[in-house]
Design a protein around this motif. Structure first.
Motif, PDB file in Angstrom:
ATOM      1  N   PRO A 309     -17.447 -26.308  22.334  1.00  0.00           N
ATOM      2  CA  PRO A 309     -16.937 -27.688  22.336  1.00  0.00           C
ATOM      3  C   PRO A 309     -16.734 -28.206  20.916  1.00  0.00           C
ATOM      4  O   PRO A 309     -17.338 -27.721  19.959  1.00  0.00           O
ATOM      5  CB  PRO A 309     -18.036 -28.474  23.066  1.00  0.00           C
ATOM      6  N   LEU A 310     -15.891 -29.222  20.800  1.00  0.00           N
ATOM      7  CA  LEU A 310     -15.533 -29.805  19.502  1.00  0.00           C
ATOM      8  C   LEU A 310     -16.057 -31.231  19.421  1.00  0.00           C
ATOM      9  O   LEU A 310     -15.795 -32.052  20.297  1.00  0.00           O
ATOM     10  CB  LEU A 310     -14.015 -29.787  19.313  1.00  0.00           C
ATOM     11  N   PHE A 311     -16.800 -31.508  18.364  1.00  0.00           N
ATOM     12  CA  PHE A 311     -17.308 -32.856  18.089  1.00  0.00           C
ATOM     13  C   PHE A 311     -16.562 -33.374  16.873  1.00  0.00           C
ATOM     14  O   PHE A 311     -16.503 -32.705  15.840  1.00  0.00           O
ATOM     15  CB  PHE A 311     -18.813 -32.801  17.817  1.00  0.00           C
ATOM     16  N   THR A 312     -15.984 -34.577  16.972  1.00  0.00           N
ATOM     17  CA  THR A 312     -15.210 -35.151  15.872  1.00  0.00           C
ATOM     18  C   THR A 312     -15.868 -36.426  15.377  1.00  0.00           C
ATOM     19  O   THR A 312     -16.238 -37.297  16.172  1.00  0.00           O
ATOM     20  CB  THR A 312     -13.773 -35.470  16.297  1.00  0.00           C
ATOM     21  N   LEU A 313     -15.991 -36.540  14.061  1.00  0.00           N
ATOM     22  CA  LEU A 313     -16.451 -37.771  13.433  1.00  0.00           C
ATOM     23  C   LEU A 313     -15.221 -38.500  12.897  1.00  0.00           C
ATOM     24  O   LEU A 313     -14.392 -37.897  12.208  1.00  0.00           O
ATOM     25  CB  LEU A 313     -17.422 -37.454  12.302  1.00  0.00           C
ATOM     26  N   LEU A 314     -15.110 -39.805  13.210  1.00  0.00           N
ATOM     27  CA  LEU A 314     -13.909 -40.561  12.867  1.00  0.00           C
ATOM     28  C   LEU A 314     -14.268 -41.845  12.127  1.00  0.00           C
ATOM     29  O   LEU A 314     -15.347 -42.409  12.323  1.00  0.00           O
ATOM     30  CB  LEU A 314     -13.107 -40.919  14.121  1.00  0.00           C
ATOM     31  N   VAL A 315     -13.346 -42.294  11.288  1.00  0.00           N
ATOM     32  CA  VAL A 315     -13.427 -43.619  10.677  1.00  0.00           C
ATOM     33  C   VAL A 315     -12.176 -44.393  11.078  1.00  0.00           C
ATOM     34  O   VAL A 315     -11.213 -43.814  11.601  1.00  0.00           O
ATOM     35  CB  VAL A 315     -13.528 -43.538   9.143  1.00  0.00           C
ATOM     36  N   LEU A 323      -9.295 -42.044  12.424  1.00  0.00           N
ATOM     37  CA  LEU A 323      -8.911 -40.981  11.494  1.00  0.00           C
ATOM     38  C   LEU A 323     -10.019 -39.938  11.454  1.00  0.00           C
ATOM     39  O   LEU A 323     -11.154 -40.246  11.092  1.00  0.00           O
ATOM     40  CB  LEU A 323      -8.692 -41.578  10.101  1.00  0.00           C
ATOM     41  N   PRO A 324      -9.745 -38.681  11.841  1.00  0.00           N
ATOM     42  CA  PRO A 324     -10.796 -37.654  11.836  1.00  0.00           C
ATOM     43  C   PRO A 324     -11.205 -37.287  10.414  1.00  0.00           C
ATOM     44  O   PRO A 324     -10.363 -36.933   9.595  1.00  0.00           O
ATOM     45  CB  PRO A 324     -10.143 -36.475  12.558  1.00  0.00           C
ATOM     46  N   VAL A 325     -12.504 -37.352  10.134  1.00  0.00           N
ATOM     47  CA  VAL A 325     -12.994 -37.029   8.791  1.00  0.00           C
ATOM     48  C   VAL A 325     -13.957 -35.842   8.807  1.00  0.00           C
ATOM     49  O   VAL A 325     -14.394 -35.394   7.741  1.00  0.00           O
ATOM     50  CB  VAL A 325     -13.679 -38.249   8.144  1.00  0.00           C
ATOM     51  N   ALA A 326     -14.288 -35.327   9.978  1.00  0.00           N
ATOM     52  CA  ALA A 326     -15.122 -34.121  10.054  1.00  0.00           C
ATOM     53  C   ALA A 326     -15.048 -33.568  11.465  1.00  0.00           C
ATOM     54  O   ALA A 326     -14.991 -34.322  12.442  1.00  0.00           O
ATOM     55  CB  ALA A 326     -16.572 -34.424   9.682  1.00  0.00           C
TER      56      ALA A 326
END
Length: 720
Positions: A309-315, A323-326
């Protein structure tokens, strides 16, 4: 040149040019006989002008990035020297310090030597350049900056020029005539290629970029045309499979892209696979938009279809788009594993910006490790309804054929959620819901298996945590939809179980897409890309609908009608207006998405009587009431509750005033004076109230005083 041992003996310099470089300054040896550096003293507010001037060096045009940074607060030192820093930043030429082309003959991407007389081409960046300098904002005089130039030449460890027109080994014959291509131009060109923009348009924009550093002539245009064509061919022929074995392939990718990996843990008997990806551009955006703002998570994407699975950190950027930042690729979301990569990510951000801090963390999964997030980020946690809403609506439309039953089921589920503050027993309401729609077997089977066992956990999370707004939920959903479209199209179905394919898609197509969106918006170029980017969320699309296009059912408040802006003869009906669980009959909503018609109707209903407030507003009310609520006994808890309540109200009033004001100066003038702490007067090293200037200088005033109104301010983001 004599060695100076005191900052007070270093002359203050302020060149009159809008931008200036090291050649425009007089450098002084500062230190002692055993160790000394070349330094220059300038006003702190002219540091950006110096950096821009250094970047536009004709012999070695480049960009400087912040390799390391530290910061102190005023009052943290009781004793200090005159060269102690308040802020410390190490700027390094972006062609270093690493050397990805080390060896010269063989590129990292090749396992063999080309059969050619010419030397193999070097990469476009990371050539081991040692040019770097330090900017120290002085603790004793914060208005001044001491520049310490450790290495002014753009050379590698061997002492040879490693980039620019003077680099003889750059690309082979005629290297002196090769146009300079910085990371920004290269990223722009790659992004346009990934988006499928015609090569003629790509070449036009590419030449515009390199003409900032080279003159306009036929040779430059010819070489630029060759570069764009070759880069396009490389991208088209590139593959994610660096090795037939997926694990070996991903290890090779990590070895080649170490600066884009902030955490990696290989699979073992005791540890699960974890890969944390963050490019330098993403790190910059995280620091820029995440500081003192909200950071969000799109959790557990692709649980059923991807290998991991993919976990995305966004601002949220300047337009409040997600906006995905990690990106974190892993199957384990246990507390110890999440703690490892979260701490690594925050340490990376604070190594560049020591004071980086988050004001809130937005989650979309009730099973998230909330206590861990609070401990690591030291901020409140918010909850977004978008994932619940989307999952329910998609399956209602998919498993129920009658549209009247669809909207009634959705309305009833929304009512159960709304009643978390009403004192109504959720179990009884849920039991009645199951009885009323027992004939909808397909949906009820899905609901009982997927939601019924954990519904109490989700309702408890909604009740106990502040809820995010529709704008934030729409932004998160827009990212999720875009990610799904990029990854799950039919041409990639055979590669979903390979991690190297997922990494390749994220770091090339998706990354390039967001990079070009931000570039188009900030530079006001690529108007079609900019317009599409602005309209990518339902909130911004709703703002384009005029109020007169919406008509409400004033009698029973059952529905609202929205006239289509593309076809005035078409009208969309929104049922249950004013609720997050409103149901629209448009095609976008029928796919489970939060559509612009629902958002627009809710915008209008929130200011009208007779409509229920949004859940985010209700949640906000509950937080305030809990703080204001008087304790059972008239104790200190009452004082603390009132203090928190008034502090929050004061911050909200200031934020509203700032958003509504057209003149920032008026807001600043109305702010209360902030007196310096009395403790600061007892320092041994008392800060000087006047600038330290050399004796006997005839043009002292002309050096310090300059016309700020005629100088155009330039942001540091231009350098990144």
């Amino acid at each position: 040149m004599a060695i100076v041992e005191s900052v007070g003996k270093i002359p203050l310099q302020d060149p009159p040019e809008e931008e200036f470089c090291a050649a425009d300054l007089t450098w002084t040896k500062f230190g002692n006989a055993e160790h000394h550096d070349e330094v220059a003293l300038i006003p702190y507010d002219r540091v950006d002008a110096f950096i821009i001037g250094e970047c536009t060096n004709v012999e070695c045009p480049t960009r400087f990035h912040i390799e390391r940074g530290r910061k102190r607060t005023i009052g943290s030192l009781k004793e200090y020297k005159d060269d102690e820093y308040l802020e410390y930043r190490l700027y390094w030429c972006s062609f270093g310090p690493e050397n990805y082309g080390e060896g010269g003959g063989i590129l990292p991407s090749r396992r063999y030597r080309l059969n050619t007389r010419n030397r193999a081409a070097r990469p476009q960046s990371m050539r081991g350049c040692t040019c770097h300098f330090v900017v120290k904002r002085l603790y004793a005089q914060p208005s001044l900056a001491l520049i310490v130039y450790n290495e002014r030449r753009h050379i590698n460890k061997s002492g040879f020029i490693c980039h620019g027109p003077l680099d003889r080994d750059a690309i082979g014959p005629g290297a002196k005539k090769i146009p300079y291509i910085c990371n920004e131009i290269q990223q722009q060109t790659m992004s346009m290629i990934y988006l499928g923009i015609p090569e003629e348009n790509i070449l036009e924009k590419h030449i515009e970029g390199i003409q900032r550093y080279c003159g306009s002539d036929a040779k430059v245009s010819s070489l630029a045309s060759q570069y764009v064509h070759k880069l396009g061919m490389i991208i088209k022929r590139s593959t994610h499979e660096l090795d037939l074995d997926d694990q070996a392939s991903i290890r090779i990718w990590i070895e080649r892209n170490r600066k884009s990996v902030f955490f990696h843990q290989d699979t073992s008997e005791s540890d699960p696979f974890i890969l944390g990806i963050q490019t330098e551009w993403q790190l910059q955006q995280m620091i820029r938009f995440g500081h003192r703002s909200v950071v969000a998570a799109d959790s557990t994407f692709g649980v059923k279809r991807l290998k991991y699975p993919l976990f995305t950190l966004l601002v949220f950027d300047s337009r409040q788009h997600a906006l995905p930042v990690a990106w974190v690729i892993t199957r384990s979301f246990t507390k110890p594993d999440v703690s490892k990569w979260l701490k690594a990510l925050i340490d990376r951000a604070r190594s560049v910006e020591p004071g980086w801090k988050v004001s809130g963390f937005l989650i979309d999964d009730a099973a998230a490790e909330i206590d861990l997030l609070r401990d690591i980020f030291c901020c409140p946690v918010l909850f977004s309804l978008w994932r619940v809403r989307r999952s329910w609506l998609r399956n209602i439309v998919k498993k129920c054929s009658n549209i009247e039953i669809q909207r009634e089921i959705f309305k009833r589920l929304g009512r159960i959620v709304y009643n978390i503050w009403g004192g109504i027993n959720a179990s009884l309401a849920l039991e009645q819901f199951l009885l009323d729609f027992v004939d909808q077997t397909a949906f009820m089977e899905y609901f009982k298996v997927m939601w019924l066992p954990k519904l109490e956990m989700w309702l408890s999370t909604m009740r106990n945590f502040p809820l995010a707004s529709q704008e934030a939920s729409g932004a998160l959903e827009a990212y999720h939809v875009k990610l799904k479209a990029k990854l799950f199209d039919d041409s990639h179905l055979g590669a979903l179980q390979r991690v190297d394919w997922l990494v390749h898609k994220l770091t090339t197509e998706l990354h390039s897409s967001y990079w070009l969106d931000r570039y188009a918006d900030e530079s006001d170029s690529f108007q079609n890309v900019k317009e599409k980017y602005i309209a990518s969320t339902s909130w911004h699309r709703a703002l384009q609908i005029p109020d007169y296009a919406v008509s409400l059912d004033d009698k029973d408040h059952l529905f609202a009608k929205v006239v289509s802006q593309k076809d005035s003869s078409l009208t969309h009906i929104v049922w249950n207006p004013g609720s997050e669980f409103a149901f629209c009959d448009c095609s976008w909503s029928m796919q489970g998405n939060l559509c612009k018609h629902v958002v627009k109707v809710n915008m209008i209903c929130e200011n009208l009587k007779g409509y229920q407030p949004s859940m985010s507003f209700r949640s906000f009310e509950e937080v305030l009431m809990d703080l204001w609520k008087k304790p059972v006994d008239d104790s200190f808890a009452l004082d603390l509750s009132l203090a928190w309540t008034h502090q929050m109200l004061d911050q909200i009033q200031k934020q509203v005033e700032l958003n509504n004001s057209t003149d920032i100066g008026t807001v600043v003038n109305n702010m209360p004076l902030k007196w310096v702490s009395k403790k600061g007067r007892t320092y041994i090293g008392k800060p000087s109230s006047s600038l330290a200037l050399p004796h006997g200088s005839s043009n002292t005033k002309s050096v310090v005083v300059y016309n700020k109104k005629n100088r155009k301010r330039k942001r540091l983001s231009r350098l990144r």
